[in-house]
Design an enzyme around this catalytic site. Structure first.
Site, PDB file in Angstrom:
ATOM      1  N   CYS A   1      59.553 -47.055  -3.512  1.00  0.00           N
ATOM      2  CA  CYS A   1      60.850 -47.365  -2.891  1.00  0.00           C
ATOM      3  C   CYS A   1      61.719 -46.108  -2.784  1.00  0.00           C
ATOM      4  O   CYS A   1      61.415 -45.239  -1.972  1.00  0.00           O
ATOM      5  CB  CYS A   1      61.509 -48.503  -3.662  1.00  0.00           C
TER       6      CYS A   1
ATOM      7  N   GLU B   1      55.664 -52.236  -9.803  1.00  0.00           N
ATOM      8  CA  GLU B   1      55.969 -52.282 -11.244  1.00  0.00           C
ATOM      9  C   GLU B   1      56.772 -53.526 -11.626  1.00  0.00           C
ATOM     10  O   GLU B   1      56.927 -53.824 -12.804  1.00  0.00           O
ATOM     11  CB  GLU B   1      56.690 -50.994 -11.678  1.00  0.00           C
TER      12      GLU B   1
ATOM     13  N   HIS C   1      57.871 -52.530  -4.835  1.00  0.00           N
ATOM     14  CA  HIS C   1      57.944 -52.288  -6.287  1.00  0.00           C
ATOM     15  C   HIS C   1      56.774 -52.944  -7.020  1.00  0.00           C
ATOM     16  O   HIS C   1      56.946 -54.024  -7.597  1.00  0.00           O
ATOM     17  CB  HIS C   1      59.243 -52.900  -6.836  1.00  0.00           C
TER      18      HIS C   1
END
Ligand code: GLN
Length: 193
Positions: free
Chosen positions: A79, A172, A170
């Site tokens: 991002c 994560e 994202h």
């Protein structure tokens, strides 16, 4: 293997949890002396690219990290991290590392689609969950060296160029570690050469 995670701002701790889960050692980069650690790879997290760009310069990290990336250190930007790597930013006068031959657009999905999640194909690894939060996308690739790894609703949202991997979403923030594993494989290949 040891991965440095830029930890100035944004969603860095989630990358650490993901690497912990995969049994990969990591450390946070907050100040210049953290760069004395040996690192096999670097993660640039999501957050605000403008804030991170400023802090990188204020803290004297910018030139050292840019140099390492230019010299082939495997780097993974998510991002805002993608924006930090981009050579061109369509709707911002700022430029950061400018190492990757992509033109991105910041906050590209407008207000109504500020945040959304979708399951979509990532080249080589199949379906992954993609969480987009005020995300950029890649407007244009500026070199044939850039490989497009995911296209979601006609927008390029994951790319690789040599030692650089950048995704607009994202990974994560999900429980799916496949994109991180892809990056770890890039590091392994780099360490073998
Ligand atoms: N909108 C942010 C930027 O322009 C990126 C958002 C994110 O990293 N989730 O830097």
């Amino acid at each position: 293997m040891k991965i440095g995670i830029l930890a100035l701002q944004g969603a860095f701790i989630e990358h650490k949890y993901m690497l912990d889960k995969l049994g990969v050692e990591s450390f946070e980069i907050r100040q210049k002396k953290d760069l004395e650690n040996n690192m096999d790879g670097l993660i640039l997290p999501g957050g605000e690219s403008s804030v991170m760009g400023k802090l990188l310069r204020d803290l004297d990290l910018f030139d050292i990290l840019k140099n390492k990336i230019e010299n082939g250190l495997p780097v993974f930007g998510t991002c805002a991290g993608m924006i930090l790597l981009a050579k061109e930013i369509d709707n911002d006068d700022r430029r950061h590392f400018s190492t990757m031959n992509i033109e991105v657009k910041r906050n590209a999905y407008g207000r109504q689609l500020g945040s959304f999640s979708i399951i979509s194909d990532f080249k080589g690894i199949g379906n992954v969950e993609m969480v987009y939060i005020r995300a950029p996308y890649v407007n244009k690739v500026l070199s044939d060296d850039v490989e497009m790894l995911s296209i979601v609703e006609d927008k390029i949202t994951a790319v690789r160029e040599k030692n650089m991997l950048a995704v607009a979403f994202h990974p994560e923030l999900t429980s799916d570690s496949k994109v991180h594993e892809y990056f770890i494989n890039m590091i392994k290949e780099n360490n073998e050469n």
